[in-house]
Design an enzyme around this catalytic site. Structure first.
Site, PDB file in Angstrom:
ATOM      1  N   GLN A  71     -54.731  41.219  27.402  1.00 53.77           N
ATOM      2  CA  GLN A  71     -54.472  41.800  28.639  1.00 53.77           C
ATOM      3  C   GLN A  71     -55.299  43.176  28.812  1.00 53.77           C
ATOM      4  O   GLN A  71     -54.700  44.141  27.991  1.00 53.77           O
ATOM      5  CB  GLN A  71     -53.362  41.916  29.197  1.00 53.77           C
ATOM      6  CG  GLN A  71     -52.985  42.585  30.544  1.00 53.77           C
ATOM      7  CD  GLN A  71     -51.570  42.582  31.065  1.00 53.77           C
ATOM      8  OE1 GLN A  71     -50.459  42.179  30.091  1.00 53.77           O
ATOM      9  NE2 GLN A  71     -51.211  43.008  31.965  1.00 53.77           N
ATOM     10  N   HIS A 341     -19.245  33.453 -15.077  1.00 51.82           N
ATOM     11  CA  HIS A 341     -19.362  34.995 -14.821  1.00 51.82           C
ATOM     12  C   HIS A 341     -20.307  35.699 -15.395  1.00 51.82           C
ATOM     13  O   HIS A 341     -20.532  35.418 -16.496  1.00 51.82           O
ATOM     14  CB  HIS A 341     -17.900  35.462 -14.847  1.00 51.82           C
ATOM     15  CG  HIS A 341     -17.108  35.143 -16.112  1.00 51.82           C
ATOM     16  ND1 HIS A 341     -15.825  34.446 -15.725  1.00 51.82           N
ATOM     17  CD2 HIS A 341     -17.495  34.699 -17.302  1.00 51.82           C
ATOM     18  CE1 HIS A 341     -15.344  33.981 -16.996  1.00 51.82           C
ATOM     19  NE2 HIS A 341     -16.254  34.208 -17.916  1.00 51.82           N
ATOM     20  N   TYR A 344     -27.251  36.139 -15.563  1.00 55.59           N
ATOM     21  CA  TYR A 344     -28.220  36.054 -14.718  1.00 55.59           C
ATOM     22  C   TYR A 344     -29.327  34.930 -15.316  1.00 55.59           C
ATOM     23  O   TYR A 344     -29.629  35.098 -16.612  1.00 55.59           O
ATOM     24  CB  TYR A 344     -29.109  37.308 -14.946  1.00 55.59           C
ATOM     25  CG  TYR A 344     -30.465  37.298 -14.230  1.00 55.59           C
ATOM     26  CD1 TYR A 344     -30.730  37.007 -13.042  1.00 55.59           C
ATOM     27  CD2 TYR A 344     -31.436  37.185 -15.171  1.00 55.59           C
ATOM     28  CE1 TYR A 344     -32.055  36.788 -12.216  1.00 55.59           C
ATOM     29  CE2 TYR A 344     -32.813  37.201 -14.806  1.00 55.59           C
ATOM     30  CZ  TYR A 344     -32.995  36.440 -13.221  1.00 55.59           C
ATOM     31  OH  TYR A 344     -34.388  36.730 -12.807  1.00 55.59           O
ATOM     32  N   ASN A 355     -22.599  24.612 -20.423  1.00 52.61           N
ATOM     33  CA  ASN A 355     -21.781  25.761 -20.170  1.00 52.61           C
ATOM     34  C   ASN A 355     -22.454  27.084 -20.773  1.00 52.61           C
ATOM     35  O   ASN A 355     -22.986  27.385 -21.693  1.00 52.61           O
ATOM     36  CB  ASN A 355     -20.372  25.686 -20.956  1.00 52.61           C
ATOM     37  CG  ASN A 355     -19.450  26.855 -20.654  1.00 52.61           C
ATOM     38  OD1 ASN A 355     -18.701  26.692 -19.610  1.00 52.61           O
ATOM     39  ND2 ASN A 355     -19.545  28.004 -21.458  1.00 52.61           N
ATOM     40  N   ASN A 364     -36.905  36.870 -18.662  1.00 48.44           N
ATOM     41  CA  ASN A 364     -37.805  36.103 -18.231  1.00 48.44           C
ATOM     42  C   ASN A 364     -38.994  37.276 -17.831  1.00 48.44           C
ATOM     43  O   ASN A 364     -40.147  36.697 -17.682  1.00 48.44           O
ATOM     44  CB  ASN A 364     -37.522  35.473 -16.849  1.00 48.44           C
ATOM     45  CG  ASN A 364     -37.045  36.077 -15.856  1.00 48.44           C
ATOM     46  OD1 ASN A 364     -36.117  36.980 -16.205  1.00 48.44           O
ATOM     47  ND2 ASN A 364     -37.346  35.791 -14.731  1.00 48.44           N
TER      48      ASN A 364
END
Length: 429
Positions: A71, A341, A344, A355, A364
């Site tokens: 426009q 608990h 990561y 487990n 990683n």
């Protein structure tokens, strides 16, 4: 019958205190304009979707993969339709929506279009009744027929008391839209108003009506306060639908759930949980308080959290248990894996019944590249272990607590990697 849907997005958002156009600001994880694009895509009667925008705003719309009309000059809603129609005259009807006025329920558009088509209307306005009409154009009826729309600044005392307001959504026939050539600029704002088409068409005895929305509210956004209010409405709708489908949400006012999630019945969501788009949670799973989920798949009868974080491309199969302060990223955990608990797991594949002890980390990333590790079925990884990717840990293996694993571990092996402990007598600082 050919119908063109138009989304207006050329406004300068002067009242919206942001460097970004307001229509790309998200609510419940979705940009405002995307609500309307998706609502239009779900309607089979619509032949084409066009977005009218400015040159400045167009860069924010290119990713939508829709036809764009620039426009220029920016001279109001009526000006936008006038410019567009002059080069797009081959449609029987034109459906006009606003990019900053999201439609949460696509059925509203379906019903609005069906009503307009069946009644062979020339102009239909989507209206709704609100408790506080301040800021909205009032829809004026005579003998229950659309007579005109009056902007609030032009309302007299009696008109200001009317609570039937204009949502900014119009359905216009080819016969009526030709009248854009007769639009005149507003004296004060120097803009053309689409609402002026009503008065011109009425004088030509064209058929006018209004369709009153009674579903989820349709509200525009002019500032962050109004954006937050729409977010609240959106959240209430999302959670209400989930609760109706059999999801138990404890203290839903504390839970945030974005659009584009799938949560099945008998899932329990505890207070203060964040669920971002792309999440799928199967039945029987519990998401405990303060957990954060995004773009992940969670199987049946899992237990997640509290204080768990699931990042994108994570897949948990059935009966997985993740405890407090566990983070999983781009990993697949098989049935009955436990990470109770403080751990990561990133770029990992973990076999069933394994487990993972507290404080376990898959290392990683080497600073340049990311690597994957695999942990087999029925393994036990002891507390405070570091798994230096890429390594494979075989089935039925046992990793001693405090180990740093840098090499593959065969099936059925016990692995321990610790520095030798020394006790020094009479040590003084």
């Amino acid at each position: 019958m050919k119908i063109c849907a138009i989304i207006l997005s050329a406004g300068k958002s002067k009242r919206f205190n942001s460097d970004l156009p307001k229509f790309i600001h998200p609510i419940s994880g979705k940009q405002l304009i995307d609500f309307n694009i998706e609502a239009l895509e779900k309607n089979k009667n619509i032949n084409q979707i066009k977005i009218i925008t400015s040159k400045i705003n167009s860069k924010f719309i290119e990713s939508k993969k829709k036809s764009i009309f620039i426009q220029s000059p920016i001279n109001g809603t009526g000006g936008a339709i006038k410019q567009f129609y002059n080069s797009n005259k081959n449609f029987d009807y034109y459906l006009v929506l606003l990019a900053d006025t999201p439609i949460f329920d696509h059925k509203i558009i379906n019903n609005f279009l069906s009503h307009g088509i069946k009644s062979k209307v020339d102009i239909s306005v989507l209206s709704q009744k609100v408790n506080n009409p301040t800021g909205y154009g009032r829809v004026i009826l005579k003998n229950n027929i659309l007579f005109k729309i009056v902007e609030e600044a032009d309302c007299n005392f009696d008109e200001k008391m009317i609570n039937l307001v204009n949502t900014g959504i119009f359905f216009i026939s080819k016969k009526a839209i030709k009248n854009v050539s007769s639009l005149k600029k507003n004296i004060i704002k120097k803009e053309f108003y689409i609402t002026d088409l009503i008065d011109i068409s009425r004088k030509q005895n064209l058929k006018l009506n209004t369709y009153v929305n009674i579903k989820s509210p349709i509200l525009g956004v002019n500032n962050f306060k109004e954006l937050n209010y729409l977010e609240k409405i959106s959240q209430e709708l999302i959670k209400s639908q989930l609760i109706s489908s059999g999801v138990k949400i404890l203290q839903p006012e504390t839970v945030y759930i974005e659009t584009d999630v799938q949560i099945y019945k008998d899932v329990i969501i505890e207070p203060n949980v964040v669920i971002k788009k792309g999440v799928k949670i199967m039945s029987g799973t519990t998401i405990k308080s303060f957990s954060y989920l995004e773009n992940c798949l969670i199987g049946k009868n899992c237990s997640i959290g509290p204080f768990a974080r699931l990042r994108p491309e994570t897949v948990l199969q059935d009966e997985v248990k993740l405890g407090n302060f566990v983070e999983i990223k781009k990993s697949k955990l098989a049935n009955k894996v436990k990470v109770n608990h403080l751990s990561y797991l990133g770029d990992s594949i973990v076999g069933k019944n394994t487990n993972i002890g507290a404080g376990t980390i898959t290392c990683n990333y080497d600073g340049k590249h990311k690597y994957q590790s695999k942990i087999g079925d029925n393994c036990f990884v002891g507390t405070n272990s570091s798994i230096i990717s890429p390594v494979n840990i075989g089935k039925n293996s046992y990793i001693a607590a405090g180990s740093v694993i840098t090499k593959n571990v065969p099936n059925n092996y016990f692995s321990i990697s610790r520095s030798k402990q020394k006790n020094i007598k009479n040590f003084k600082k």
